[in-house]
Design an enzyme around this catalytic site. Structure first.
Site, mmCIF file in Angstrom:
data_model
loop_
_atom_site.group_PDB
_atom_site.id
_atom_site.type_symbol
_atom_site.label_atom_id
_atom_site.label_comp_id
_atom_site.label_asym_id
_atom_site.label_seq_id
_atom_site.Cartn_x
_atom_site.Cartn_y
_atom_site.Cartn_z
ATOM 1 N N ASP A 69 42.843 41.848 38.985
ATOM 2 C CA ASP A 69 42.418 40.550 38.472
ATOM 3 C C ASP A 69 41.597 39.883 39.572
ATOM 4 O OD1 ASP A 69 42.128 37.926 37.680
ATOM 5 O OD2 ASP A 69 44.245 37.557 37.305
ATOM 6 N N LYS B 184 35.392 30.305 37.672
ATOM 7 C CA LYS B 184 35.511 29.984 39.090
ATOM 8 C C LYS B 184 34.252 30.369 39.865
ATOM 9 C CE LYS B 184 40.470 30.745 38.697
ATOM 10 N NZ LYS B 184 40.841 29.354 38.436
ATOM 11 N N TRP C 152 49.807 34.111 38.854
ATOM 12 C CA TRP C 152 49.045 34.914 37.891
ATOM 13 C C TRP C 152 49.543 36.350 37.842
ATOM 14 C CZ3 TRP C 152 47.331 31.513 34.950
ATOM 15 C CH2 TRP C 152 46.826 30.309 35.441
#
Length: 358
Positions: free
Chosen positions: A166, A190, A99
């Site tokens: 993030d 999540k 990511w």
């Protein structure tokens, strides 16, 4: 047979969230309509939006000079929105996984990207240390938790430049000092809500500093001015997020959840370290994720990987197969994961050990 959901995302949600959202899908706030079909500008949903933002602020102790946004596009859209809004000439990025690599790729469209460190050399199984962050960078970006590789950064950076993080997979799982950050963002699927929602916490004074024109929908100021309602927001995921925040507050808030998460992760890591059939992929204990526990078959047992996956699946362990890029196994143990499910996985590992240990 009870299913134990170890999926990395979309992932387990509190039963409270599922039940309350299901009720609202049938009848939202006594309107006789589903939350999926009401106007986002109606008073009933405006109240949901306001309460969700308020609980975000309360649970994370967000200062008044920050805005809380709920947007579409997931965390991946933020990979370009961040540099679009913040990068004037260059930015610093820490590369700890897939990511952050994707974020780096997008950042390069807007200026110079300084990769301050990377753990790619060993398939991202550690967090780099001892690197320097350029003082003249417009911001420093990192990913706090790496779902694929099972590493996590559990500290707040104290820098003179804006810190962008993030936190898709560990938001609300541990205490943070929001005042140390310029932007915190993430996908909700999540630890918060169903897929389709992204959250952004942004310090207002770091905006409006770039010279480039920013498309309306990619400008954070647009969504601050519009109260996250410039366009139709992801209504149902926001409603679900509100239920999760209520559940979290009832559990004692982020501090209480952090303690629970540390205990849950310790149980599973202790078993991985003890069991001769398995071994962890992240050897440095301080780098191990509390959210995504990654492990493989130990030396001499590699040929049993498929057997264990089939055995564990038959015992109700769902989605423990590791990411396709690394293999092995991954147990994602987000906030909503009960200790009972972790114990069930441990029992499964021990039973497998008894029948296969050499």
């Amino acid at each position: 047979m009870k299913k134990h959901n170890f999926s990395a995302g979309p992932s387990i949600l509190p039963q409270f969230t599922i039940e309350k959202t299901a009720e609202a899908i049938k009848d939202f706030a006594g309107t006789g309509l589903s939350v999926m079909e009401v106007s986002h500008r109606g008073k009933e949903f405006v109240a949901v939006m306001e309460e969700t933002q308020a609980l975000f602020r309360e649970l994370l102790n967000i200062p008044d000079n920050y805005s809380v946004l709920f947007l579409g596009g997931g965390a991946s859209l933020q990979f370009c929105m961040v540099p679009y809004n913040l990068m004037k000439t260059k930015a610093a990025y820490l590369n700890t996984g897939s990511w952050s690599s994707k974020a780096i790729k997008e950042g390069k469209f807007f200026g110079e990207v300084v990769e301050v460190a990377s753990s790619k050399d060993t398939v991202y199984n550690y967090i780099p240390k001892g690197y320097e962050i350029p003082a003249d960078a417009d911001y420093f970006h990192y990913t706090s938790n790496n779902t694929i590789y099972g590493t996590q950064i559990r500290k707040d950076f104290d820098l003179d430049i804006p810190v962008v993080c993030d936190m898709s997979s560990d938001i609300f799982s541990r205490q943070i000092d929001v005042s140390k950050y310029g932007i915190i963002y993430g996908g909700a699927q999540k630890n918060l809500a169903p897929a389709g929602l992204a959250f952004v916490i942004v310090r207002n004074d770091i905006l409006g500093k770039v010279d480039r024109p920013i498309p309306t929908m990619l400008n954070y100021q647009t969504h601050i001015d519009g109260g996250s309602m410039f366009n139709t927001p992801p209504v149902t995921p926001i409603y679900a997020a509100l239920q999760t925040l209520k559940w979290l507050k009832e559990k004692g808030g982020v501090a209480a959840m952090e303690k629970i998460n540390e205990e849950k992760a310790a149980l599973l890591y202790d078993e991985i370290d003890r069991n001769p059939v398995f071994k962890g992929t992240v050897l440095n204990k301080e780098d191990r994720s509390l959210m995504n526990v990654c492990f493989i078959m130990n030396d001499g047992y590699q040929e049993l990987e498929k057997d264990f996956l089939e055995f564990a699946t038959a015992k109700g362990m769902s989605a423990i197969k590791g990411h396709r890029s690394v293999g092995g196994f991954r147990a994602s143990i987000y906030n909503a994961m009960p200790k009972e499910s972790i114990q069930a996985l441990i029992d499964c590992m021990q039973e497998f050990e008894k029948t296969h240990v050499k």
